[in-house]
Scaffold this motif. Sequence first.
Motif, PDB file in Angstrom:
ATOM      1  N   PRO A   1      -7.624 -61.762 119.641  1.00 23.40           N
ATOM      2  CA  PRO A   1      -8.449 -60.643 119.176  1.00 23.40           C
ATOM      3  C   PRO A   1      -7.804 -59.939 117.979  1.00 23.40           C
ATOM      4  N   SER A   2      -8.616 -59.218 117.226  1.00 17.97           N
ATOM      5  CA  SER A   2      -8.124 -58.479 116.068  1.00 17.97           C
ATOM      6  C   SER A   2      -8.682 -57.063 116.075  1.00 17.97           C
ATOM      7  N   ALA A   3      -7.801 -56.098 115.768  1.00 14.53           N
ATOM      8  CA  ALA A   3      -8.235 -54.701 115.677  1.00 14.53           C
ATOM      9  C   ALA A   3      -8.353 -54.257 114.229  1.00 14.53           C
TER      10      ALA A   3
ATOM     11  N   SER B   1      -0.569 -56.206 113.356  1.00 16.06           N
ATOM     12  CA  SER B   1      -1.240 -56.138 112.059  1.00 16.06           C
ATOM     13  C   SER B   1      -2.741 -56.368 112.171  1.00 16.06           C
ATOM     14  N   GLY B   2      -3.161 -57.040 113.234  1.00 21.59           N
ATOM     15  CA  GLY B   2      -4.565 -57.416 113.362  1.00 21.59           C
ATOM     16  C   GLY B   2      -4.924 -58.636 112.536  1.00 21.59           C
ATOM     17  N   LEU B   3      -3.923 -59.252 111.877  1.00 27.21           N
ATOM     18  CA  LEU B   3      -4.189 -60.374 110.979  1.00 27.21           C
ATOM     19  C   LEU B   3      -3.448 -61.640 111.382  1.00 27.21           C
ATOM     20  N   ASP B   4      -2.723 -61.618 112.484  1.00 26.41           N
ATOM     21  CA  ASP B   4      -1.887 -62.758 112.873  1.00 26.41           C
ATOM     22  C   ASP B   4      -2.719 -64.033 112.975  1.00 26.41           C
ATOM     23  N   PRO B   5      -2.379 -65.088 112.207  1.00 24.91           N
ATOM     24  CA  PRO B   5      -3.163 -66.326 112.247  1.00 24.91           C
ATOM     25  C   PRO B   5      -2.757 -67.264 113.376  1.00 24.91           C
ATOM     26  N   HIS B   6      -1.775 -66.860 114.184  1.00 26.60           N
ATOM     27  CA  HIS B   6      -1.226 -67.759 115.200  1.00 26.60           C
ATOM     28  C   HIS B   6      -1.654 -67.362 116.615  1.00 26.60           C
ATOM     29  N   ILE B   7      -1.628 -68.355 117.480  1.00 27.37           N
ATOM     30  CA  ILE B   7      -1.739 -68.124 118.919  1.00 27.37           C
ATOM     31  C   ILE B   7      -0.563 -68.829 119.589  1.00 27.37           C
TER      32      ILE B   7
ATOM     33  N   LEU C   1      -5.414 -72.353 101.556  1.00 25.28           N
ATOM     34  CA  LEU C   1      -5.486 -73.728 102.037  1.00 25.28           C
ATOM     35  C   LEU C   1      -6.463 -74.518 101.175  1.00 25.28           C
ATOM     36  N   ALA C   2      -6.431 -75.822 101.310  1.00 26.59           N
ATOM     37  CA  ALA C   2      -7.263 -76.705 100.488  1.00 26.59           C
ATOM     38  C   ALA C   2      -8.729 -76.284 100.570  1.00 26.59           C
ATOM     39  N   GLY C   3      -9.372 -76.250  99.392  1.00 23.17           N
ATOM     40  CA  GLY C   3     -10.776 -75.870  99.347  1.00 23.17           C
ATOM     41  C   GLY C   3     -11.012 -74.385  99.481  1.00 23.17           C
ATOM     42  N   ASN C   4      -9.909 -73.581  99.394  1.00 28.08           N
ATOM     43  CA  ASN C   4     -10.017 -72.124  99.521  1.00 28.08           C
ATOM     44  C   ASN C   4     -10.762 -71.719 100.791  1.00 28.08           C
ATOM     45  N   LYS C   5     -10.468 -72.414 101.896  1.00 28.36           N
ATOM     46  CA  LYS C   5     -11.139 -72.120 103.163  1.00 28.36           C
ATOM     47  C   LYS C   5     -10.463 -71.000 103.935  1.00 28.36           C
ATOM     48  N   GLY C   6      -9.425 -70.440 103.345  1.00 28.51           N
ATOM     49  CA  GLY C   6      -8.731 -69.343 103.990  1.00 28.51           C
ATOM     50  C   GLY C   6      -7.264 -69.363 103.639  1.00 28.51           C
ATOM     51  N   SER C   7      -6.559 -68.386 104.164  1.00 26.92           N
ATOM     52  CA  SER C   7      -5.124 -68.280 103.943  1.00 26.92           C
ATOM     53  C   SER C   7      -4.380 -68.668 105.207  1.00 26.92           C
ATOM     54  N   ALA C   8      -3.243 -69.317 105.014  1.00 31.51           N
ATOM     55  CA  ALA C   8      -2.415 -69.687 106.165  1.00 31.51           C
ATOM     56  C   ALA C   8      -1.747 -68.470 106.784  1.00 31.51           C
ATOM     57  N   LEU C   9      -1.830 -67.320 106.093  1.00 35.97           N
ATOM     58  CA  LEU C   9      -1.154 -66.110 106.555  1.00 35.97           C
ATOM     59  C   LEU C   9      -2.096 -65.110 107.214  1.00 35.97           C
ATOM     60  N   ILE C  10      -3.410 -65.335 107.117  1.00 32.15           N
ATOM     61  CA  ILE C  10      -4.387 -64.382 107.672  1.00 32.15           C
ATOM     62  C   ILE C  10      -5.333 -65.116 108.607  1.00 32.15           C
ATOM     63  N   GLY C  11      -5.476 -64.612 109.804  1.00 28.73           N
ATOM     64  CA  GLY C  11      -6.328 -65.251 110.792  1.00 28.73           C
ATOM     65  C   GLY C  11      -7.811 -65.104 110.490  1.00 28.73           C
TER      66      GLY C  11
ATOM     67  N   TYR D   1      -9.948 -59.164 111.608  1.00 31.18           N
ATOM     68  CA  TYR D   1      -9.237 -59.885 110.547  1.00 31.18           C
ATOM     69  C   TYR D   1      -9.648 -59.426 109.151  1.00 31.18           C
ATOM     70  N   ASP D   2      -9.813 -58.124 108.991  1.00 33.38           N
ATOM     71  CA  ASP D   2     -10.143 -57.553 107.688  1.00 33.38           C
ATOM     72  C   ASP D   2      -8.845 -57.159 106.985  1.00 33.38           C
ATOM     73  N   PRO D   3      -8.452 -57.876 105.912  1.00 34.87           N
ATOM     74  CA  PRO D   3      -7.174 -57.573 105.243  1.00 34.87           C
ATOM     75  C   PRO D   3      -7.118 -56.180 104.642  1.00 34.87           C
ATOM     76  N   THR D   4      -8.275 -55.563 104.393  1.00 34.42           N
ATOM     77  CA  THR D   4      -8.289 -54.218 103.823  1.00 34.42           C
ATOM     78  C   THR D   4      -8.171 -53.144 104.891  1.00 34.42           C
ATOM     79  N   ALA D   5      -8.153 -53.539 106.148  1.00 37.75           N
ATOM     80  CA  ALA D   5      -8.084 -52.559 107.240  1.00 37.75           C
ATOM     81  C   ALA D   5      -7.067 -52.990 108.278  1.00 37.75           C
ATOM     82  N   THR D   6      -5.971 -53.594 107.825  1.00 37.60           N
ATOM     83  CA  THR D   6      -4.972 -54.091 108.754  1.00 37.60           C
ATOM     84  C   THR D   6      -4.423 -52.970 109.630  1.00 37.60           C
ATOM     85  N   SER D   7      -4.446 -53.171 110.931  1.00 41.65           N
ATOM     86  CA  SER D   7      -3.963 -52.153 111.858  1.00 41.65           C
ATOM     87  C   SER D   7      -3.983 -52.696 113.276  1.00 41.65           C
ATOM     88  N   ALA D   8      -3.310 -51.961 114.140  1.00 41.88           N
ATOM     89  CA  ALA D   8      -3.417 -52.204 115.578  1.00 41.88           C
ATOM     90  C   ALA D   8      -4.411 -51.190 116.150  1.00 41.88           C
ATOM     91  N   SER D   9      -4.677 -51.279 117.443  1.00 46.07           N
ATOM     92  CA  SER D   9      -5.616 -50.335 118.053  1.00 46.07           C
ATOM     93  C   SER D   9      -4.993 -48.960 118.246  1.00 46.07           C
TER      94      SER D   9
END
Length: 263
Positions: A79-81, A201-207, A50-60, A86-94
């Motif tokens: 919540p994220s597991a 995935s533990g990374l869902d950016p949506h609610i 996203l603008a200003g590199n404030k994050g990705s639209a695909l990762i929460g 929201y660690d992209p290197t450790a994507t997982s469910a509980s």
Amino acid sequence: MRLPSWLAQHLAALRALIVLTIVLGLAYPLLMVAVARIPGLAHHADGSLLAGNKGSALIGQSFTDKDGKPLRQYFQSRPSAAGEGYDPTATSASNLGPENLKLLNLVCERSKAVGELEHVDGARPYCTPGGEGAVLAVYPDHAVSLGEACPARPFIAQYQGRPVQCAEPGRDYGDGVTTPIRGDAPEHPAVPADAVTASGSGLDPHISVAYADLQVPRIAAERHLSEAQVRRLVEEHTEGRTLGFIGEPAVNVLQLNLALDGS
């Protein structure tokens, strides 16, 4: 002149190495890079930043302070597991099943906390008023509240004529009959399911739209905006069903919060 068989085999292997290196080591990667630069694909290939590199639209992201408490001026993610959240290197469910007491305790604790934050009833089935799992280990002459360690007072005093006791820390109650207690919580809790459970995935950016709507009054009060203004922003950042029929409408939390900061 015919080459010795061993030399012919080595030359064939060398030719194969050179050809495969050119095709798979150079040509194919360059082709993929070229495809990724096609208009319409480049944004996704670059990580949907996203603008200003404030994050990705695909990762929460989590919108909390250093102590993990929700920042009241921002919409909260689910919540994220994934790692610490929201660690992209450790994507997982509980990987905890629906009948797992640890998962139930997490759900109950989160529901109570969200209810207090949003000033709604955080009660849900199979949860105690204190935010623990309402599960008993039932024995012939008594029952034990598994989610409430001593000296806590159990959420019910009796179960089918048996006195209910608190759970002694460290003791195994696997020899009892595990019995969840639904309680009198509403069938459809005020706190939506995605507010208390992590995505696969533990990374869902949506609610969900329901969870976003639940947070509108708090956001409006914190930012001194009208609820109508905040709801308008929610509607603008609500994404429809995939292909028009797959899934449910959802709200991208990061994009919505960035829009709030710019409002």
